[in-house]
Design an enzyme around this catalytic site. Structure first.
Site, PDB file in Angstrom:
ATOM      1  N   ILE A  23      -7.808  -0.557 -19.979  1.00 18.44           N
ATOM      2  CA  ILE A  23      -6.833  -1.007 -19.641  1.00 18.44           C
ATOM      3  C   ILE A  23      -6.579  -2.758 -19.199  1.00 18.44           C
ATOM      4  O   ILE A  23      -5.456  -2.994 -20.290  1.00 18.44           O
ATOM      5  CB  ILE A  23      -6.602  -0.823 -18.646  1.00 18.44           C
ATOM      6  CG1 ILE A  23      -6.208   1.436 -18.498  1.00 18.44           C
ATOM      7  CG2 ILE A  23      -4.875  -0.562 -17.931  1.00 18.44           C
ATOM      8  CD1 ILE A  23      -6.262   2.138 -17.194  1.00 18.44           C
ATOM      9  N   ASN A 106      -6.928  -5.760 -12.005  1.00 24.10           N
ATOM     10  CA  ASN A 106      -6.872  -4.591 -12.895  1.00 24.10           C
ATOM     11  C   ASN A 106      -8.849  -3.848 -12.847  1.00 24.10           C
ATOM     12  O   ASN A 106      -8.609  -2.702 -12.416  1.00 24.10           O
ATOM     13  CB  ASN A 106      -6.096  -4.614 -14.474  1.00 24.10           C
ATOM     14  CG  ASN A 106      -7.700  -3.696 -15.134  1.00 24.10           C
ATOM     15  OD1 ASN A 106      -6.798  -2.927 -15.256  1.00 24.10           O
ATOM     16  ND2 ASN A 106      -8.575  -3.621 -16.147  1.00 24.10           N
ATOM     17  N   SER A 157      -3.395   0.462  -9.159  1.00 30.86           N
ATOM     18  CA  SER A 157      -3.584   1.505  -8.848  1.00 30.86           C
ATOM     19  C   SER A 157      -3.886   2.641  -8.927  1.00 30.86           C
ATOM     20  O   SER A 157      -5.153   2.877 -10.223  1.00 30.86           O
ATOM     21  CB  SER A 157      -2.878   2.524  -7.376  1.00 30.86           C
ATOM     22  OG  SER A 157      -3.256   3.207  -6.613  1.00 30.86           O
ATOM     23  N   SER A 158      -4.424   4.358  -8.891  1.00 29.93           N
ATOM     24  CA  SER A 158      -4.235   5.684  -9.463  1.00 29.93           C
ATOM     25  C   SER A 158      -3.250   6.922  -8.388  1.00 29.93           C
ATOM     26  O   SER A 158      -3.487   6.754  -7.339  1.00 29.93           O
ATOM     27  CB  SER A 158      -6.063   5.565  -9.129  1.00 29.93           C
ATOM     28  OG  SER A 158      -5.859   6.761 -10.229  1.00 29.93           O
ATOM     29  N   TYR A 171     -13.098   6.947  -4.245  1.00 34.31           N
ATOM     30  CA  TYR A 171     -12.416   6.260  -5.132  1.00 34.31           C
ATOM     31  C   TYR A 171     -10.889   6.367  -4.872  1.00 34.31           C
ATOM     32  O   TYR A 171     -10.438   5.364  -4.946  1.00 34.31           O
ATOM     33  CB  TYR A 171     -12.376   6.856  -6.377  1.00 34.31           C
ATOM     34  CG  TYR A 171     -12.222   6.332  -7.357  1.00 34.31           C
ATOM     35  CD1 TYR A 171     -11.677   5.354  -7.776  1.00 34.31           C
ATOM     36  CD2 TYR A 171     -11.043   7.240  -8.255  1.00 34.31           C
ATOM     37  CE1 TYR A 171     -11.345   4.472  -8.779  1.00 34.31           C
ATOM     38  CE2 TYR A 171     -10.176   6.657  -9.418  1.00 34.31           C
ATOM     39  CZ  TYR A 171     -10.172   4.901  -9.684  1.00 34.31           C
ATOM     40  OH  TYR A 171      -8.835   4.762 -10.555  1.00 34.31           O
ATOM     41  N   LYS A 175      -7.800   3.177  -3.602  1.00 35.11           N
ATOM     42  CA  LYS A 175      -6.364   3.254  -3.982  1.00 35.11           C
ATOM     43  C   LYS A 175      -5.384   3.522  -3.446  1.00 35.11           C
ATOM     44  O   LYS A 175      -4.143   2.566  -3.538  1.00 35.11           O
ATOM     45  CB  LYS A 175      -6.625   4.411  -5.591  1.00 35.11           C
ATOM     46  CG  LYS A 175      -7.179   4.512  -6.546  1.00 35.11           C
ATOM     47  CD  LYS A 175      -7.520   2.074  -6.992  1.00 35.11           C
ATOM     48  CE  LYS A 175      -8.358   2.132  -8.502  1.00 35.11           C
ATOM     49  NZ  LYS A 175      -8.579   0.582  -8.798  1.00 35.11           N
TER      50      LYS A 175
END
Length: 290
Positions: A23, A106, A157-158, A171, A175
């Site tokens: 990404i 990122n 983020s996610s 994880y 985020k």
């Protein structure tokens, strides 16, 4: 006489952590295509050649300045290395001054572990890169952010921050912390920069490609219900038989890095001047509200 077309980010200086692959590479490409001069950060020696080749290609293709800098995001000296590289790049741009216009946080790491097997070492590793790293970088860059609200900070983020996926205590927590910092920074930096998060779901990168079959099976129901992850028509016909079998097993496709980069790039333009403190969904509809 025709006037000179000014690209939306022409003359800007942008930092992209983890900017040489996945990404991050797509974001570096998108920002460069919009005229930004880009600092591509990378971590490991194995990524140096790939990042250098990308930087040189972007400079040649878009007529911009680029530089690469090796630094492990989250280490105490990394932020200064990255900011110093950005200031050196800014010095090459006529009349720009010591200003860092865009920061894209990122770089990130991930690992899935069931609750009973999470170690302190793994907790610290993920929080160090995913949470402390962005904090230290923005702190270091504070003196050099614009003072006219033209700055842009975008945090990657996610969907894991909100969806409670199995084995993502750590994880998902990192985020969620990044999203919380995004909202706080949007207020604290309101006269300097907009600050937003983007929350991808599964993306066709080395990181997601390294997940287990079991994890992908658990993700299947989410993918099946995401409206843009369905593959049909010409897109389906263009796939190999192996790819079709993979898509059937997964319930649909991942996002492509350039699709995430497009949203990030938009948030960096003047068109997004009225958007701050937001978590912007770039996940094919996997998450529709927050």
């Amino acid at each position: 006489m025709p006037t000179h077309y000014k690209a939306p980010l022409e003359g800007k200086v942008a930092i992209v952590t983890g900017g040489g692959r996945g990404i991050g590479a797509a974001i570096s490409q998108n920002l460069a295509s919009k005229g930004a001069n880009v600092v591509l950060n990378y971590t490991s020696d194995s990524s140096r050649e790939r990042t250098q080749i990308l930087a040189e290609r972007l400079a040649a293709e878009f007529g911009i300045q680029t530089t690469i800098v090796q630094a492990s995001v989250g280490e105490l000296d990394a932020a200064k290395k990255i900011v110093d590289a950005a200031l050196e790049l800014a010095a090459k741009i006529p009349d720009h001054g010591k200003v860092i216009d865009i920061i894209i946080n990122n770089a990130g790491v991930a690992r899935n572990d069931p609750l009973g097997k999470i170690t302190v070492e793994e907790f610290n590793r993920q929080y160090k890169v995913n949470v402390l790293g962005p904090l230290l970088l923005v702190q270091e860059a504070l003196p050099y952010l614009p003072t006219d609200r033209s700055g842009r900070i975008v945090n990657l983020s996610s969907v894991s921050a909100t969806q409670g996926f199995l084995e993502q205590t750590v994880y998902g927590g990192t985020k969620a912390a990044l999203d919380a910092m995004t909202r706080t920074w949007a207020r604290e930096l309101s006269e300097r920069a907009t600050v937003n998060s983007v929350n991808p779901g599964p993306v066709k990168t080395d990181m997601y490609g390294g997940t287990t079959v079991e994890f992908r099976e658990r993700m299947r129901s989410w993918v099946e219900h995401a409206p843009l992850m369905h593959v049909k028509g010409k897109e389906w016909e263009s796939k190999t038989e192996e790819e079709k079998q993979r898509l059937k097993a997964d319930g649909g496709r991942e996002g492509y890095p350039e699709e995430i980069a497009g949203v990030v790039g938009m948030l960096c333009t003047p068109d997004a001047a009225w958007t701050t403190g937001s978590v912007v969904s770039a996940n094919g509809g996997m998450v529709m509200s927050l």
